[in-house]
Design a protein around this motif. Structure first.
Motif, PDB file in Angstrom:
ATOM      1  N   THR A 249       0.879  -1.278   0.037  1.00  0.00           N
ATOM      2  CA  THR A 249       0.019   0.124   0.149  1.00  0.00           C
ATOM      3  C   THR A 249       1.066   1.279  -0.043  1.00  0.00           C
ATOM      4  N   VAL A 250       0.714   2.082  -0.908  1.00  0.00           N
ATOM      5  CA  VAL A 250       1.259   3.428  -1.060  1.00  0.00           C
ATOM      6  C   VAL A 250       0.618   4.411  -0.869  1.00  0.00           C
ATOM      7  N   ASP A 251       1.090   5.348  -0.082  1.00  0.00           N
ATOM      8  CA  ASP A 251       0.241   6.705  -0.088  1.00  0.00           C
ATOM      9  C   ASP A 251       1.013   7.765   0.287  1.00  0.00           C
ATOM     10  N   GLY A 252       0.698   9.232   0.199  1.00  0.00           N
ATOM     11  CA  GLY A 252       1.475  10.320   0.361  1.00  0.00           C
ATOM     12  C   GLY A 252       0.871  11.654   0.088  1.00  0.00           C
ATOM     13  N   PHE A 253       1.210  12.723   0.184  1.00  0.00           N
ATOM     14  CA  PHE A 253       0.767  14.026   0.046  1.00  0.00           C
ATOM     15  C   PHE A 253       1.781  15.133  -0.586  1.00  0.00           C
ATOM     16  N   VAL A 254       1.417  16.164  -1.064  1.00  0.00           N
ATOM     17  CA  VAL A 254       2.120  17.322  -1.244  1.00  0.00           C
ATOM     18  C   VAL A 254       1.512  18.566  -0.773  1.00  0.00           C
ATOM     19  N   LEU A 255       2.164  19.313  -0.109  1.00  0.00           N
ATOM     20  CA  LEU A 255       1.544  20.800   0.483  1.00  0.00           C
ATOM     21  C   LEU A 255       2.340  21.721  -0.031  1.00  0.00           C
ATOM     22  N   TYR A 256       1.630  22.971  -0.575  1.00  0.00           N
ATOM     23  CA  TYR A 256       2.337  24.064  -0.828  1.00  0.00           C
ATOM     24  C   TYR A 256       1.730  25.477  -0.169  1.00  0.00           C
ATOM     25  N   TRP A 272       6.857  24.263   1.245  1.00  0.00           N
ATOM     26  CA  TRP A 272       6.173  23.106   0.794  1.00  0.00           C
ATOM     27  C   TRP A 272       6.684  22.070   1.698  1.00  0.00           C
ATOM     28  N   ALA A 273       5.803  20.991   1.599  1.00  0.00           N
ATOM     29  CA  ALA A 273       6.173  19.833   2.486  1.00  0.00           C
ATOM     30  C   ALA A 273       5.520  18.468   1.448  1.00  0.00           C
ATOM     31  N   ALA A 274       6.124  17.460   1.699  1.00  0.00           N
ATOM     32  CA  ALA A 274       5.801  16.158   0.990  1.00  0.00           C
ATOM     33  C   ALA A 274       5.993  14.941   1.731  1.00  0.00           C
ATOM     34  N   ASN A 275       5.166  13.949   1.692  1.00  0.00           N
ATOM     35  CA  ASN A 275       5.421  12.555   2.014  1.00  0.00           C
ATOM     36  C   ASN A 275       4.999  11.683   1.167  1.00  0.00           C
ATOM     37  N   LEU A 276       5.898  10.345   1.331  1.00  0.00           N
ATOM     38  CA  LEU A 276       5.639   9.071   0.497  1.00  0.00           C
ATOM     39  C   LEU A 276       5.821   8.073   1.551  1.00  0.00           C
ATOM     40  N   THR A 277       4.830   7.203   1.598  1.00  0.00           N
ATOM     41  CA  THR A 277       5.014   5.916   2.669  1.00  0.00           C
ATOM     42  C   THR A 277       4.442   4.441   1.871  1.00  0.00           C
ATOM     43  N   ALA A 278       5.125   3.686   1.987  1.00  0.00           N
ATOM     44  CA  ALA A 278       4.857   2.443   1.519  1.00  0.00           C
ATOM     45  C   ALA A 278       4.756   1.271   2.661  1.00  0.00           C
ATOM     46  N   LYS A 279       3.986   0.475   2.697  1.00  0.00           N
ATOM     47  CA  LYS A 279       3.653  -0.716   3.697  1.00  0.00           C
ATOM     48  C   LYS A 279       3.470  -1.851   3.055  1.00  0.00           C
ATOM     49  N   ALA A 280       4.096  -3.107   3.537  1.00  0.00           N
ATOM     50  CA  ALA A 280       3.860  -4.263   2.861  1.00  0.00           C
ATOM     51  C   ALA A 280       3.882  -5.229   3.981  1.00  0.00           C
ATOM     52  N   LYS A 281       3.196  -6.408   3.734  1.00  0.00           N
ATOM     53  CA  LYS A 281       3.085  -7.589   4.532  1.00  0.00           C
ATOM     54  C   LYS A 281       4.301  -8.504   4.392  1.00  0.00           C
ATOM     55  N   GLY A 283       6.728 -11.474   5.900  1.00  0.00           N
ATOM     56  CA  GLY A 283       6.790 -12.483   6.907  1.00  0.00           C
ATOM     57  C   GLY A 283       5.451 -12.420   7.892  1.00  0.00           C
ATOM     58  N   PRO A 284       5.809 -12.440   9.358  1.00  0.00           N
ATOM     59  CA  PRO A 284       4.537 -12.449  10.108  1.00  0.00           C
ATOM     60  C   PRO A 284       4.126 -10.990  10.473  1.00  0.00           C
ATOM     61  N   GLY A 285       5.022  -9.894   9.972  1.00  0.00           N
ATOM     62  CA  GLY A 285       4.591  -8.492  10.451  1.00  0.00           C
ATOM     63  C   GLY A 285       4.395  -7.714   8.899  1.00  0.00           C
ATOM     64  N   THR A 286       4.468  -6.355   9.439  1.00  0.00           N
ATOM     65  CA  THR A 286       4.471  -5.296   8.500  1.00  0.00           C
ATOM     66  C   THR A 286       5.656  -4.657   8.334  1.00  0.00           C
ATOM     67  N   LEU A 287       6.316  -4.172   7.027  1.00  0.00           N
ATOM     68  CA  LEU A 287       7.341  -3.582   7.023  1.00  0.00           C
ATOM     69  C   LEU A 287       6.826  -2.108   6.244  1.00  0.00           C
ATOM     70  N   LYS A 288       7.157  -0.870   7.009  1.00  0.00           N
ATOM     71  CA  LYS A 288       6.919   0.144   6.517  1.00  0.00           C
ATOM     72  C   LYS A 288       8.205   1.103   6.176  1.00  0.00           C
ATOM     73  N   ALA A 289       8.110   2.082   5.098  1.00  0.00           N
ATOM     74  CA  ALA A 289       9.020   2.604   4.741  1.00  0.00           C
ATOM     75  C   ALA A 289       8.516   4.010   4.547  1.00  0.00           C
ATOM     76  N   THR A 290       8.928   5.185   4.935  1.00  0.00           N
ATOM     77  CA  THR A 290       8.432   6.441   4.771  1.00  0.00           C
ATOM     78  C   THR A 290       9.488   7.567   4.760  1.00  0.00           C
ATOM     79  N   PHE A 291       9.050   8.691   3.830  1.00  0.00           N
ATOM     80  CA  PHE A 291       9.841   9.893   3.828  1.00  0.00           C
ATOM     81  C   PHE A 291       9.242  10.972   3.961  1.00  0.00           C
ATOM     82  N   LEU A 292       9.800  12.078   4.609  1.00  0.00           N
ATOM     83  CA  LEU A 292       9.206  13.356   4.751  1.00  0.00           C
ATOM     84  C   LEU A 292      10.025  14.599   4.480  1.00  0.00           C
ATOM     85  N   TYR A 293       9.485  15.424   3.888  1.00  0.00           N
ATOM     86  CA  TYR A 293      10.463  16.778   3.266  1.00  0.00           C
ATOM     87  C   TYR A 293       9.463  18.171   3.909  1.00  0.00           C
TER      88      TYR A 293
END
Length: 454
Positions: A249-256, A272-281, A283-293
């Motif tokens: 699942t990928v989500d994010g935003f951009v603000l100006y 301005w500000a921006a974010n991008l996040t990816a989450k994935a199942k 193994g037994p858990g959830t891996l998340k990677a997110t970027f913020l500016y």
């Protein structure tokens, strides 16, 4: 005689109850209780920004607790009154007094009940419109990076097919005495003369079950009629989205932001500000990677290219926004914090960050999670501290790397015990910023927590 009196009383009570059914209310009670003990060379029970500045900081140990109590008076499915209260204290802090965030010293007996929310929540008949009016949670659609606070507001939301639209107004400050009025010419004693208002327009639409999009427009105005130099208008425009394609699942935003101050120099906003996040199942858990500016500016003073989130102007600039998705404990504000709410980046601005986390259920009751965050300043300026030579330029824009982890156990469905720890390896941004041109010690904290929700 007693039997007759009791019979008459019972009959009278039954008559009243059946004659006025409209007065019957459905009462709901919810809340939480959290207590944790902290050992840290960084956290000190205070709130706000705290920069690592000591070469040999003392280790501190303290215990904090928080109770939140919510009572909802529900007349029917379309009308209810929501109230929410809070009691915070640090063990041993104070007693027999009248103040917030105290009452944990011997004797207790402190008047310290805080009002978080009091608002009316109702649906307008024969329309898709829901209205909330009163002191209530006000949050943006961008993970709280602009505003995530309790405030006096009126918010109207309409559900339209696969989408919804919200329009609202919030008065953040009235007769402000901190930022908007100068010491020489205050209109703080006159309500409506020194105001800070927020207007909100927010829309969401589900294009399909896997794709959602949204857009928002917020206007923040500060109007100091007697002292126009403190007045400004800030427009914040943003888009967001979410897309699911199994197992990711990928989500994010951009603000100006744009707008203008009323100072003689007429500063134009352009952050301005921006974010991008990816989450994935995984193994037994959830891996998340997110970027913020969130943009900054070379000049440490407020300027036209720095991102501007909402702060609390009546409590000396404390953040009324957050970015809990980072899951940091020292670098950013942490979702579990009570009154001891310290962070290196308490206000989210002038920052570039990347964060990776993994949450895993080990058994039906035991769980664990771990996170790492890499954080730098967008611009190399003096917003986070000075060098001993007074030079606003630091050796690097890199602020540091945070490692944190948590292991928890569900004692009952509503009661969780957990052990948490965090450590920050400071970057070269902080070199020679301690006394006598030395490097500050890396901050750390550990805590054990009990959390009960009902």
């Amino acid at each position: 005689m007693k039997k007759k009196v009791l019979a008459v009383a019972a009959a009278g009570a039954l008559t009243v109850a059946t004659a006025v059914p409209a007065l019957a209310l459905e009462n709901e009670f919810h809340g939480m209780f959290r207590v944790f003990g902290t050992v840290s060379n960084y956290a000190d029970g205070g709130s706000g920004t705290a920069l690592p500045k000591e070469t040999d900081p003392q280790t501190k140990s303290f215990v904090e607790q928080r109770a939140r109590l919510m009572y909802i008076a529900k007349a029917n499915d379309d009308l209810k009154l929501v109230t929410h209260f809070e009691i915070d204290s640090r063990w041993g802090d104070n007693s027999y007094t009248t103040s917030r965030n105290v009452g944990g010293a011997i004797g207790a007996d402190t008047t310290n009940l805080e009002t978080k929310n009091v608002y009316l929540d109702f649906n307008i008949p024969s329309t898709p419109l829901n209205v909330k009016v009163g002191i209530q949670p006000v949050a943006d659609s961008f993970k709280g990076i602009f505003i995530n606070a309790d405030a006096a507001a009126i918010l109207a939301t309409a559900k339209l097919g696969n989408g919804s639209i919200m329009a609202g107004f919030s008065r953040l400050d009235d007769a402000d005495t901190f930022t908007l009025a100068s010491a020489a010419n205050r209109s703080a004693s006159t309500p409506g003369k020194a105001t800070r208002d927020l207007y909100l327009l927010d829309g969401k639409y589900g294009i399909s079950k896997d794709l959602k999009v949204g857009a928002a427009y917020y206007v923040l105005t500060a109007d100091q009629k007697d002292d126009p130099q403190y007045s400004y208008t800030l427009h914040t425009i943003g888009v967001n989205g979410e897309y699911k394609f199994d197992p990711v699942t990928v989500d994010g935003f951009v603000l100006y932001q744009l707008g203008r101050t009323s100072t003689a120099s007429k500063v134009d906003f352009g952050g301005w500000a921006a974010n991008l996040t990816a989450k994935a199942k995984v193994g037994p858990g959830t891996l998340k990677a997110t970027f913020l500016y969130a943009s900054g500016e070379q000049n440490p003073n407020p300027d036209d290219s720095s991102y501007v989130p909402v702060t609390n102007e009546t409590s000396k600039g404390n953040a009324e926004h957050s970015f809990n998705e980072a899951d940091m404990m020292i670098m950013f504000r942490n979702k579990w914090n009570v009154s001891g709410d310290r962070a290196i980046l308490y206000n989210i601005r002038n920052v570039i960050g990347g964060f990776v986390g993994y949450n895993a259920p080990i058994t039906s009751k035991l769980f664990a999670n771990a996170n790492v965050g890499f954080v730098a300043a967008d611009k190399n300026n003096d917003n986070f501290g000075t060098t001993t030579a007074g030079d606003a330029k630091h050796d690097s824009q890199y602020l540091g790397t945070e490692l944190n982890a948590e292991v928890g156990y569900k004692v009952y469905d509503n009661l969780t015990a957990s052990l948490q720890g965090a450590y920050v390896m400071l970057g070269d941004y902080f070199k020679r910023t301690a006394a006598n041109g030395q490097d500050p010690r890396d901050p750390y904290l550990t805590r054990i927590m009990l959390n009960y929700a009902f």
